[in-house]
Design a protein around this motif. Structure first.
Motif, PDB file in Angstrom:
ATOM      1  N   ASP A  78       0.885  -1.075   0.017  1.00 41.52           N
ATOM      2  CA  ASP A  78       0.137   0.186  -0.057  1.00 41.52           C
ATOM      3  C   ASP A  78       0.860   1.234   0.066  1.00 41.52           C
ATOM      4  N   GLN A  79       0.814   1.931  -1.059  1.00 43.31           N
ATOM      5  CA  GLN A  79       1.557   3.242  -1.262  1.00 43.31           C
ATOM      6  C   GLN A  79       0.946   4.617  -1.170  1.00 43.31           C
ATOM      7  N   ARG A  80       1.000   5.385  -0.532  1.00 44.71           N
ATOM      8  CA  ARG A  80       0.352   6.865  -0.686  1.00 44.71           C
ATOM      9  C   ARG A  80       0.993   7.604  -1.670  1.00 44.71           C
ATOM     10  N   LEU A  81       0.152   8.273  -2.282  1.00 51.05           N
ATOM     11  CA  LEU A  81       0.576   9.243  -3.496  1.00 51.05           C
ATOM     12  C   LEU A  81       0.223  10.745  -3.089  1.00 51.05           C
ATOM     13  N   GLY A  82       0.463  11.151  -1.795  1.00 51.66           N
ATOM     14  CA  GLY A  82       0.187  12.363  -1.574  1.00 51.66           C
ATOM     15  C   GLY A  82      -1.277  12.709  -1.575  1.00 51.66           C
ATOM     16  N   GLY A  83      -1.466  13.894  -2.311  1.00 49.61           N
ATOM     17  CA  GLY A  83      -2.817  14.519  -2.576  1.00 49.61           C
ATOM     18  C   GLY A  83      -3.347  13.683  -3.570  1.00 49.61           C
ATOM     19  N   LEU A  84      -2.793  12.541  -4.177  1.00 44.88           N
ATOM     20  CA  LEU A  84      -3.340  11.793  -5.395  1.00 44.88           C
ATOM     21  C   LEU A  84      -4.006  10.509  -4.907  1.00 44.88           C
ATOM     22  N   GLY A  85      -4.204  10.136  -3.813  1.00 49.00           N
ATOM     23  CA  GLY A  85      -4.646   9.027  -2.950  1.00 49.00           C
ATOM     24  C   GLY A  85      -3.513   7.903  -2.888  1.00 49.00           C
ATOM     25  N   SER A  86      -4.029   6.550  -3.158  1.00 51.92           N
ATOM     26  CA  SER A  86      -3.014   5.627  -3.075  1.00 51.92           C
ATOM     27  C   SER A  86      -3.085   4.521  -3.859  1.00 51.92           C
ATOM     28  N   VAL A  87      -1.919   3.913  -3.979  1.00 47.66           N
ATOM     29  CA  VAL A  87      -1.991   2.372  -4.718  1.00 47.66           C
ATOM     30  C   VAL A  87      -1.637   1.340  -3.876  1.00 47.66           C
ATOM     31  N   TYR A  88      -2.382   0.198  -4.301  1.00 46.48           N
ATOM     32  CA  TYR A  88      -2.215  -0.958  -3.727  1.00 46.48           C
ATOM     33  C   TYR A  88      -2.153  -2.205  -4.674  1.00 46.48           C
ATOM     34  N   GLY A  89      -1.697  -3.179  -3.948  1.00 49.07           N
ATOM     35  CA  GLY A  89      -1.739  -4.517  -4.693  1.00 49.07           C
ATOM     36  C   GLY A  89      -1.323  -5.845  -3.814  1.00 49.07           C
ATOM     37  N   THR A  90      -1.909  -6.857  -4.390  1.00 49.83           N
ATOM     38  CA  THR A  90      -1.477  -8.124  -3.646  1.00 49.83           C
ATOM     39  C   THR A  90      -1.014  -9.241  -4.689  1.00 49.83           C
ATOM     40  N   ALA A  91      -0.294  -9.950  -4.542  1.00 48.43           N
ATOM     41  CA  ALA A  91       0.088 -11.301  -4.941  1.00 48.43           C
ATOM     42  C   ALA A  91       0.428 -12.204  -4.012  1.00 48.43           C
ATOM     43  N   ASN A  92      -0.501 -13.286  -4.314  1.00 51.32           N
ATOM     44  CA  ASN A  92      -0.315 -14.383  -3.300  1.00 51.32           C
ATOM     45  C   ASN A  92      -0.507 -15.930  -4.143  1.00 51.32           C
ATOM     46  N   GLN A  93       0.385 -16.947  -3.627  1.00 49.36           N
ATOM     47  CA  GLN A  93       0.339 -17.997  -4.362  1.00 49.36           C
ATOM     48  C   GLN A  93      -0.354 -19.012  -3.468  1.00 49.36           C
ATOM     49  N   VAL A  94      -0.832 -20.053  -3.999  1.00 51.58           N
ATOM     50  CA  VAL A  94      -1.585 -21.183  -3.151  1.00 51.58           C
ATOM     51  C   VAL A  94      -1.048 -22.491  -3.487  1.00 51.58           C
TER      52      VAL A  94
END
Length: 442
Positions: A78-94
């Motif tokens: 989860d990465q904040r972008l200042g006044g431009l909101g934030s980006v996020y991502g997940t990668a999970n193996q099973v």
């Protein structure tokens, strides 16, 4: 002794059901790196189960003893972008497997082993960029992810995990049929608007790569209003396509299908009460089908162990397509009965089901429960008669923040057997079913 934040979250998950632990990544995450703008988390969850059924439902004599397990591991950012909101991502193996005889319905053989990505998605949240929508009032995501509408009555996830026991392994997804090791849809685009309070909604495109779901492609939208007494919601789903090589008769209706539903859930302003209901209808080329349920419950908070009593009535019409319904809100939703819902049927179609549940909490880390189900087949014309009753007794125990143990005993009594329009092998006597699952989250 004061409990850690993770332990308190696990106690909450146990109180609502092991399904929430398996599906809720926030409970599984441990922090790898964090500063004011960046949070990198590791995800790890291992679940192992031992199962025994004295009777089978696949035409074979005797019973079945088998084991299932999976390990889910990966990272989330989860990465904040200042006044431009934030980006996020997940990668999970099973990594998953089934051992022993395979399950009592015969969809697994005990020889399944697979390691594949389950979740692999990225997204953007708006932060304070659009004040009229509230904090993070716009949320856009793409990729392999779990999508649930409402409480999972129609779409819970893509959690059907068949093995090699069907069509010479054509539908094999790697075992762990009961535990449902994999939940994510293969391709998705999801836009959420308005947060979780007041008026909010979503638009989405979903593509499954699950052959047991005929690789269904669909579009959907929701509109909801949430306030203190509860949530009212509308859902619309349009079926775009199915892969007819793998589709059964009900799934073939999904291409061009329009599905509508109206639902509500909350306490209606009554302290310690809980209510839920949904009415859904499918408009298909062979005619309209419908399914609905109504549920009411009350927690007697002033009594020892805070007993919670719930009654639910559910009706699925003869040719209702169960879609992507799955294990949600704990035992009984929407796998209705551990034996019937997983192995014997009915499988959320052509049935009237009455359900009574009682839960108590003798300790903060322990929940004890009893579930009763009465099944009546809507139409037996050209269909099996799956009338019967089931009683399930279970316990959920959070031994510590990294160990949850859940034993369960099921008693299932059908009216018919395989020689008399039913499907239980070896007579219509009571089947004794037992299981023990162990979850290790971090």
């Amino acid at each position: 002794m004061e409990h850690t934040h993770n332990t308190r979250r696990l106690y909450q998950a146990v109180g609502m059901g092991l399904a929430l632990l398996i599906g809720e990544s926030s409970v599984q995450a441990f922090e790898l790196y964090a500063d004011d703008d960046t949070r990198l988390s590791g995800n790890f969850l291992a679940v192992y189960g031992m199962f025994n059924s004295r009777k089978n439902y696949d035409g074979t004599q005797g019973g079945s003893t088998w084991r299932e397990g999976f390990i889910k591991y990966g990272v989330s950012l989860d990465q904040r972008l200042g006044g431009l909101g934030s980006v996020y991502g997940t990668a999970n193996q099973v990594s998953s497997g089934t051992w022993g005889d395979g399950d009592a319905s015969g969809v697994t053989t005990g020889s399944e082993r697979t390691s594949k990505f389950d979740e692999a998605f990225a997204g953007w949240r708006s932060g304070e960029l659009f004040p009229v929508l509230g904090t993070d009032g716009m949320d856009l995501s793409f990729g392999r992810q779990v999508i649930m509408l409402g409480d999972g009555f129609i779409i819970n996830d893509d959690g059907t995990n068949l093995g090699k026991g069907v069509a010479d392994g054509e539908f094999n997804r790697g075992g762990a049929y009961y535990l449902a090791a994999r939940h994510a849809f293969d391709q998705t685009a999801l836009l959420r608007l308005g947060g979780k309070e007041g008026v909010h909604g979503s638009l989405m495109w979903i593509q499954s790569d699950n052959r047991a779901q005929a690789n269904t492609e669909m579009a959907a939208g929701t509109l909801e209003y949430s306030a203190a007494p509860g949530t009212l919601g509308l859902t619309y789903i349009h079926g775009i396509s199915v892969d007819e090589r793998y589709a059964n008769d009900l799934q073939k209706q999904r291409a061009g299908m329009n599905l509508y539903s109206l639902r509500g859930a909350g306490n209606a302003g009554i302290e310690n009460a809980h209510f839920a209901a949904e009415y859904a209808w499918q408009d298909t080329h062979i005619g309209a089908q419908n399914a609905w349920y109504s549920e009411a419950g009350y927690t007697f908070a002033s009594l020892p162990w805070s007993p919670d009593l719930t009654y639910r009535y559910t009706r699925y019409s003869k040719n209702w397509d169960a879609m992507f319904s799955g294990f949600n809100r704990g035992f009984g939703t929407w796998v209705q009965g551990e034996v019937a819902g997983n192995y014997a049927g009915p499988f959320n179609t052509n049935a009237v089901i009455q359900h009574v549940a009682l839960k108590v909490k003798p300790a903060q880390a322990v929940t004890l429960g009893a579930l009763f189900f009465d099944y009546q087949t809507v139409s037996t014309h050209g269909m099996p008669n799956l009338n019967g009753r089931e009683l399930d007794l279970y316990a959920e125990w959070a031994v510590n923040e990294h160990l949850i143990v859940t034993p369960l005993l099921g008693l299932y009594k059908p009216e018919r057997d395989q020689h008399n329009d039913g499907n239980q092998v070896g007579g219509n006597g009571t089947n004794v079913y037992s299981q023990l699952t162990v979850a290790v989250p971090f």
